[in-house]
Scaffold this active site. Structure first.
Site, mmCIF file in Angstrom:
data_model
loop_
_atom_site.group_PDB
_atom_site.id
_atom_site.type_symbol
_atom_site.label_atom_id
_atom_site.label_comp_id
_atom_site.label_asym_id
_atom_site.label_seq_id
_atom_site.Cartn_x
_atom_site.Cartn_y
_atom_site.Cartn_z
ATOM 1 N N ASP A 301 0.826 -1.204 0.000
ATOM 2 C CA ASP A 301 0.000 0.000 0.000
ATOM 3 C C ASP A 301 0.867 1.264 0.000
ATOM 4 O O ASP A 301 2.072 1.216 0.283
ATOM 5 C CB ASP A 301 -0.922 0.002 1.217
ATOM 6 C CG ASP A 301 -2.308 0.550 0.906
ATOM 7 O OD1 ASP A 301 -2.423 1.364 -0.030
ATOM 8 O OD2 ASP A 301 -3.273 0.176 1.605
ATOM 9 N N ASP A 358 -10.590 1.502 -3.703
ATOM 10 C CA ASP A 358 -11.046 1.071 -2.387
ATOM 11 C C ASP A 358 -12.561 0.900 -2.350
ATOM 12 O O ASP A 358 -13.096 0.391 -1.372
ATOM 13 C CB ASP A 358 -10.637 2.094 -1.317
ATOM 14 C CG ASP A 358 -9.208 1.897 -0.836
ATOM 15 O OD1 ASP A 358 -8.653 0.804 -1.053
ATOM 16 O OD2 ASP A 358 -8.649 2.827 -0.235
#
Length: 554
Positions: A301, A358
């Site tokens: 990430d 997301d």
């Protein structure tokens, strides 16, 4: 000398074009298409966030007059660089047009005598936007991404984030893993919260040591359980970031990038990857985790932007990933940056999968995937079935639509399987089984965007190379403006060949009070000429439903 800006090759742009298409966006809203008419002057876009960015995907499509997805002339461009870019598309006073891509302005903070831009990937198509898409998809999948075993099927992916968030405990994680495996998952990913004192997103980034309170015996019991269920084990990392509330920061505040008084993003700062000591520290910590446990996957990430553009930061992050890839060649890496914030051919030269967004909202995902397919193939595009009520949009969506949207790409699910009803479990299991039966040919299929006559329908056709098999996914995002369905024209079929097709999910089609359609009750045989010129009339449907039509080879 200092470098202000350097462009990759300057391309002439077609004067037969009326518009250019680029891709702005936001978090949970990646890959919208923005159409800008050509005019005297320039279309100028610059990403100075230090990463690819949700807002600034480094791509451009220039379509000539009359071009659609399936016909006409189009030109495509993509800058394969993760550190921020600058695009200039201009029309000069004499009518000539030019397109330039390069790194963002002033990305080089050190004096040097030699500078080099990232690669600019470009393509011309005489087959509409789909011609650009097929070229980009094949080039990325076959020449840029380096799978350790290209013949290995893409595994059904389960991520535990939206099931447990930071609340990790072994019995609960084991139960979630067991249920995920029962649904057909082949990979289990332990997301944020397993390390240091990480109870929320304000602390402990950069520790990368197992939290002894949550996992007193380390990760070994969970890894053993997951592998005994027949699944791979994956783990979440965010190596380039650090929380000020962490032991590493308190020991090494000089390891961070930018000034001491900078505004924090997500309560975190950025590690200065250009420092060899930082890269060595991260390599040692990550290597320890990968060596101690049988880990085959990293969700990598990158949740905040940089304080400024910095090419050295990007090159150094690439170097760390390359070093880890060399040491652990069988570990697959996903590029995630708050979802779709770092998707480009530069990072994909060293990773294997992207997390497109997301947002697990299937309505939003349908459009994102449709547009992202201009550049990304199925094999690298992660798509997950989210919870019944989406955690980012609040929208409640039926399991059938959620499952079939995810089945269009590298399928996974990211929900709490303990909350599923018996019917949801049945439907998801059925779609996962269908996906497993078709994933091998779909992996190398060309994703073709179909030109829908109904603005409520977003449709794509995945066509096996050689034309043997195909599947059409036609999703409806809202109510149609007209009562009767409009035919959907397919593409790239052989006009003189007959195709036997069937509605895969015929049980989902609603019953009608008057009449019916033949495709709902059994297979049809139609010519390629008919399917491409007249088109396929799909069953009437409600919003947030999907029709899946496949060519059968029986």
């Amino acid at each position: 000398m200092y470098l202000d800006w350097l462009s990759a090759p300057v391309f002439p742009a077609p004067r037969a074009s009326d518009e250019m298409i680029d891709f702005p966006g936001r978090w949970c809203g990646e890959f919208p298409m923005n159409r800008t008419p050509w005019s005297a002057g320039i279309r100028y876009r610059e990403n100075r966030t230090g990463r690819t960015g949700h807002e600034h995907f480094p791509g451009l499509v220039v379509s000539c007059r009359g071009a659609t997805n399936a016909q006409g002339y189009a030109y495509g461009f993509h800058c394969g660089w993760s550190g921020g870019h600058r695009m200039v598309a201009g029309e000069m006073p004499d009518g000539r047009r030019q397109i330039q891509f390069g790194h963002a302005t002033r990305p080089e903070n050190e004096l040097a005598t030699c500078f080099e831009t990232a690669r600019l990937h470009s393509v011309f198509s005489n087959d509409g936007i789909n011609g650009c898409a097929v070229a980009f998809q094949r080039h990325l999948r076959d020449r840029i991404v380096h799978f350790s075993n290209p013949a290995r099927p893409r595994p059904v992916h389960f991520n535990c984030c939206e099931a447990v968030y930071f609340d990790h405990n072994l019995p609960e994680l084991k139960e979630v893993a067991t249920r995920a495996a029962g649904l057909g998952a082949e990979r289990f990913v332990l997301d944020d919260g397993w390390f240091g004192s990480r109870d929320d997103d304000s602390r402990a980034l950069s520790a990368w040591e197992v939290n002894p309170r949550k996992h007193p015996d380390g990760l070994a019991p969970l890894v053993r359980h997951v592998r005994a269920l027949g699944m791979e084990f994956g783990i979440w990392l965010e190596p380039e970031m650090i929380n000020p509330n962490s032991n590493i920061f308190r020991s090494h505040p000089d390891w961070t990038l930018g000034g001491e008084d900078q505004i924090l993003g997500r309560q975190q700062m950025v590690l200065n990857m250009a420092l060899p000591v930082v890269r060595d520290f991260l390599f040692d910590r990550i290597s320890s985790v990968l060596s101690d446990y049988e880990i085959e996957y990293i969700k990598w990430d990158h949740n905040r932007v940089l304080p400024m553009p910095d090419a050295a930061q990007t090159r150094s992050s690439y170097a760390l990933i390359d070093r880890l890839r060399e040491a652990y060649p069988d570990v697959e890496i996903e590029s995630c940056a708050s979802g779709g914030g770092r998707i480009d051919f530069g990072i994909l030269g060293r990773t294997h999968r992207v997390w497109l967004s997301d947002s697990n909202d299937a309505v939003e995902r349908l459009t994102m995937q449709h547009n992202a397919a201009i550049f990304l193939p199925m094999a690298v595009t992660g798509s997950h079935v989210g919870p019944r009520t989406c955690h980012t949009s609040g929208r409640t969506i039926d399991i059938r639509f959620r499952a079939w949207v995810a089945a269009q790409r590298h399928m996974g699910f990211e929900l709490d399987p303990r909350e599923m009803t018996r019917e949801e479990t049945r439907v998801l299991g059925k779609v996962i089984r269908w996906w497993k039966e078709n994933r091998d040919w779909m992996r190398s299929a060309d994703i073709l965007r179909l030109d829908s006559s109904d603005r409520a329908v977003i449709a794509g056709q995945q066509l096996e190379q050689g034309g043997g098999q195909f599947v059409v996914f036609a999703g409806k995002t809202e109510a149609s403006a007209q009562i009767t369905p409009r035919p959907l024209r397919l593409t790239r079929l052989s006009a003189g060949r007959n195709y036997r097709i069937e509605l895969v999910n015929h049980e989902d089609a609603p019953a009608l009070s008057r009449g019916d359609q033949a495709i709902k009750s059994g297979p049809l045989t139609l010519s390629g000429a008919y399917l491409m010129s007249h088109g396929l009339t799909l069953p009437w449907s409600f919003p947030e439903t999907m029709c899946v039509v496949k060519r059968t080879l029986v």
